[in-house]
Scaffold this active site. Sequence first.
Site, PDB file in Angstrom:
ATOM      1  N   GLU A 126       0.855  -1.191   0.000  1.00 49.77           N
ATOM      2  CA  GLU A 126       0.000   0.000   0.000  1.00 49.77           C
ATOM      3  C   GLU A 126       0.891   1.241   0.000  1.00 49.77           C
ATOM      4  OE1 GLU A 126      -2.896  -0.220   3.145  1.00 49.77           O
ATOM      5  OE2 GLU A 126      -3.709  -2.107   2.353  1.00 49.77           O
ATOM      6  N   THR A 157       1.710  -5.835  -9.522  1.00 50.09           N
ATOM      7  CA  THR A 157       2.078  -6.354 -10.829  1.00 50.09           C
ATOM      8  C   THR A 157       0.988  -7.293 -11.354  1.00 50.09           C
ATOM      9  OG1 THR A 157       4.392  -6.129 -10.258  1.00 50.09           O
ATOM     10  CG2 THR A 157       3.888  -7.673 -12.033  1.00 50.09           C
ATOM     11  N   ILE A 338      32.108  -3.046 -19.539  1.00 52.05           N
ATOM     12  CA  ILE A 338      32.885  -3.759 -20.564  1.00 52.05           C
ATOM     13  C   ILE A 338      32.492  -3.264 -21.956  1.00 52.05           C
ATOM     14  CG2 ILE A 338      33.178  -6.052 -21.643  1.00 52.05           C
ATOM     15  CD1 ILE A 338      33.160  -7.204 -18.737  1.00 52.05           C
ATOM     16  N   GLY A 341      31.285   2.965 -24.055  1.00 51.45           N
ATOM     17  CA  GLY A 341      30.214   3.903 -24.398  1.00 51.45           C
ATOM     18  C   GLY A 341      28.990   3.210 -24.971  1.00 51.45           C
ATOM     19  N   GLU A 364       9.835  -8.973  -3.385  1.00 52.32           N
ATOM     20  CA  GLU A 364       9.764 -10.186  -2.546  1.00 52.32           C
ATOM     21  C   GLU A 364      10.624 -10.053  -1.289  1.00 52.32           C
ATOM     22  OE1 GLU A 364       7.590 -12.352  -3.338  1.00 52.32           O
ATOM     23  OE2 GLU A 364       7.273 -11.944  -5.462  1.00 52.32           O
TER      24      GLU A 364
HETATM   25  C1  LIG Z   1       8.362  -2.988 -10.067  1.00 51.67           C
HETATM   26  C2  LIG Z   1       7.744  -3.384  -8.766  1.00 51.67           C
HETATM   27  C3  LIG Z   1       6.784  -4.385  -8.744  1.00 51.67           C
HETATM   28  C4  LIG Z   1       6.155  -4.720  -7.544  1.00 51.67           C
HETATM   29  N1  LIG Z   1       5.156  -5.670  -7.552  1.00 51.67           N
HETATM   30  C5  LIG Z   1       4.443  -5.888  -6.409  1.00 51.67           C
HETATM   31  C6  LIG Z   1       3.308  -6.766  -6.419  1.00 51.67           C
HETATM   32  O1  LIG Z   1       2.972  -7.406  -7.415  1.00 51.67           O
HETATM   33  N2  LIG Z   1       2.578  -6.891  -5.278  1.00 51.67           N
HETATM   34  C7  LIG Z   1       2.898  -6.207  -4.132  1.00 51.67           C
HETATM   35  O2  LIG Z   1       2.180  -6.356  -3.146  1.00 51.67           O
HETATM   36  N3  LIG Z   1       3.980  -5.382  -4.090  1.00 51.67           N
HETATM   37  C8  LIG Z   1       4.763  -5.211  -5.190  1.00 51.67           C
HETATM   38  N4  LIG Z   1       5.842  -4.357  -5.179  1.00 51.67           N
HETATM   39  C9  LIG Z   1       6.164  -3.647  -3.939  1.00 51.67           C
HETATM   40  C10 LIG Z   1       7.390  -4.197  -3.240  1.00 51.67           C
HETATM   41  O3  LIG Z   1       7.107  -5.463  -2.701  1.00 51.67           O
HETATM   42  C11 LIG Z   1       7.773  -3.157  -2.154  1.00 51.67           C
HETATM   43  O4  LIG Z   1       8.272  -2.029  -2.860  1.00 51.67           O
HETATM   44  C12 LIG Z   1       8.812  -3.698  -1.222  1.00 51.67           C
HETATM   45  O5  LIG Z   1       8.231  -4.674  -0.378  1.00 51.67           O
HETATM   46  C13 LIG Z   1       9.418  -2.599  -0.333  1.00 51.67           C
HETATM   47  O6  LIG Z   1       8.417  -1.850   0.277  1.00 51.67           O
HETATM   48  P1  LIG Z   1       8.447  -0.245   0.179  1.00 51.67           P
HETATM   49  O7  LIG Z   1       8.646   0.124  -1.256  1.00 51.67           O
HETATM   50  O8  LIG Z   1       7.249   0.267   0.868  1.00 51.67           O
HETATM   51  O9  LIG Z   1       9.757   0.183   0.968  1.00 51.67           O
HETATM   52  P2  LIG Z   1       9.862   0.436   2.550  1.00 51.67           P
HETATM   53  O10 LIG Z   1       9.232  -0.676   3.291  1.00 51.67           O
HETATM   54  O11 LIG Z   1       9.386   1.816   2.820  1.00 51.67           O
HETATM   55  O12 LIG Z   1      11.435   0.382   2.749  1.00 51.67           O
HETATM   56  C14 LIG Z   1      12.322   1.464   2.418  1.00 51.67           C
HETATM   57  C15 LIG Z   1      13.745   1.069   2.783  1.00 51.67           C
HETATM   58  O13 LIG Z   1      13.834   0.785   4.191  1.00 51.67           O
HETATM   59  C16 LIG Z   1      14.373  -0.513   4.406  1.00 51.67           C
HETATM   60  N5  LIG Z   1      13.745  -1.114   5.591  1.00 51.67           N
HETATM   61  C17 LIG Z   1      12.412  -1.136   5.887  1.00 51.67           C
HETATM   62  N6  LIG Z   1      12.212  -1.755   7.053  1.00 51.67           N
HETATM   63  C18 LIG Z   1      13.422  -2.133   7.519  1.00 51.67           C
HETATM   64  C19 LIG Z   1      13.905  -2.824   8.689  1.00 51.67           C
HETATM   65  N7  LIG Z   1      13.063  -3.298   9.605  1.00 51.67           N
HETATM   66  N8  LIG Z   1      15.232  -3.015   8.825  1.00 51.67           N
HETATM   67  C20 LIG Z   1      16.096  -2.592   7.884  1.00 51.67           C
HETATM   68  N9  LIG Z   1      15.726  -1.929   6.764  1.00 51.67           N
HETATM   69  C21 LIG Z   1      14.414  -1.721   6.582  1.00 51.67           C
HETATM   70  C22 LIG Z   1      14.038  -1.292   3.132  1.00 51.67           C
HETATM   71  O14 LIG Z   1      14.931  -2.396   2.942  1.00 51.67           O
HETATM   72  C23 LIG Z   1      14.223  -0.204   2.070  1.00 51.67           C
HETATM   73  O15 LIG Z   1      15.599  -0.093   1.767  1.00 51.67           O
HETATM   74  C24 LIG Z   1       6.537  -4.060  -6.347  1.00 51.67           C
HETATM   75  C25 LIG Z   1       7.528  -3.079  -6.371  1.00 51.67           C
HETATM   76  C26 LIG Z   1       8.133  -2.740  -7.558  1.00 51.67           C
HETATM   77  C27 LIG Z   1       9.193  -1.675  -7.556  1.00 51.67           C
END
Ligand SMILES: Cc1cc2nc3c(=O)[nH]c(=O)nc-3n(C[C@H](O)[C@H](O)[C@H](O)COP(=O)(O)OP(=O)(O)OC[C@H]3O[C@@H](n4cnc5c(N)ncnc54)[C@H](O)[C@@H]3O)c2cc1C
Length: 384
Positions: A126, A157, A338, A341, A364
């Site tokens: 969300e 997705t 590698i 440009g 994931e």
């Molecule tokens: C192209 C794409 C396709 C996707 N497809 C799907 C889909 O089909 N279904 C779906 O449900 N989601 C999907 N997602 C979402 C994706 O699963 C989330 O973006 C991902 O789980 C990270 O959540 P966030 O973006 O809210 O990042 P956040 O949770 O806000 O995290 C931001 C940063 O903080 C770090 N972080 C957060 N909590 C902690 C912690 N406790 N300790 C250390 N570091 C932490 C994270 O590693 C990250 O670096 C997709 C995302 C993309 C980009």
Amino acid sequence: MTPQDHEQEAMILDMLDRFLETEVAPHVRKLDHDDIYPAEIVEKMKEMGLFGCIISEDYGGLGLSTATYARIITRISRTWMSLSGIINSHLIMASAVQRHGTQAQKSLFLPRFATGELRGGIGLTEPDAGTDLQAIRTVARKDGEDYVVNGAKTWITNSGQGNCIALLVKTDPDAQPRHRGMSLLLAEKGPGFQVTRKLEKLGYRGIDTCELLFQDYRVPADRLIGGVEGRGLQQILSGLELGRINVAARGVGVAQAALDEATAYSQIRKTFGKPICEHQAIQLKLGEMATRVEAARLLVESAARAYDRGERCDMEAGMAKYFATEAALENATEAMRIHGGYGYSKEYNVERLYRDAPLLTIGEGTNEMQRIIIARQLIERNPV
Ligand SMILES: Cc1cc2nc3c(=O)[nH]c(=O)nc-3n(C[C@H](O)[C@H](O)[C@H](O)COP(=O)(O)OP(=O)(O)OC[C@H]3O[C@@H](n4cnc5c(N)ncnc54)[C@H](O)[C@@H]3O)c2cc1C
């Protein structure tokens, strides 16, 4: 695996290789650059049974092992990573039903998932909740024979072109601990289920990733996976092991593709009178890239086999996901360097690999989280 299984796997991989070479590879650059959904390719993937590769044969799937499935995903991603996404999150949804669904849900949904008649993915993230899934705010309230859903999802997705998603909701927003109030619904498109926007992405193009809005969207109560409220987070987290093995397999494919491109180009491009593969600086890169691919492949195999044996494998899947996806990112970067440009040109494949690879470190479960999962398991399995 029995000899028959080996034979079946060899046949499927052979057919897949031919399909990728003749019907996918020639079109990838155009589809990716113009962000076109590969509708014709998807129809052929349906005919090949790929939408049901890990669905049991009892429900019309191919019933393949996770190890074979991982090899399929690696091959697809070596050609075009976006295609693997079209079946991956679809199969996580199917696997949630196969593992946790009621008999009626399995009979009703799995055959339609296997043919690709019903296609989709998983609706977890969300706008304000990604890694911390227990913070989701989409609510499903019971009303007679239905749940009424209100809320928003993002980054979903397959939700534009697909017609069904496994939707993570709160059935009891006040529950403590929070996961006890979370449930998973099989949500087919209908009134109140709105795709509000297709997201523009750096890479992973051609495949649809969208924002969704639910306004008084009604789902029959018998679409609650497993029929009991409060199990949604556990149901989806158990499926994420499979998702992680899959993303790791994609990592192997992208890392391998980068190595393939670099190996070929370094023999053609000459500087100072010899092919650049004869310069030691390039050899060091190629040596590291090839070793990464092989190590990543072995980690994926090992995690997939543990999953097939029904063992707990969150640490193994986490290691495979972490290592293989970092390998993809590093190999894509090195392949670009590698190419000099030309690596920066849209006329070469390495620029796509460079744009696709970073997603693997996020989806994931981010690679930050993978290392935390690995460490927690390490301590749990080795108490003093
Ligand atoms: C192209 C794409 C396709 C996707 N497809 C799907 C889909 O089909 N279904 C779906 O449900 N989601 C999907 N997602 C979402 C994706 O699963 C989330 O973006 C991902 O789980 C990270 O959540 P966030 O973006 O809210 O990042 P956040 O949770 O806000 O995290 C931001 C940063 O903080 C770090 N972080 C957060 N909590 C902690 C912690 N406790 N300790 C250390 N570091 C932490 C994270 O590693 C990250 O670096 C997709 C995302 C993309 C980009």
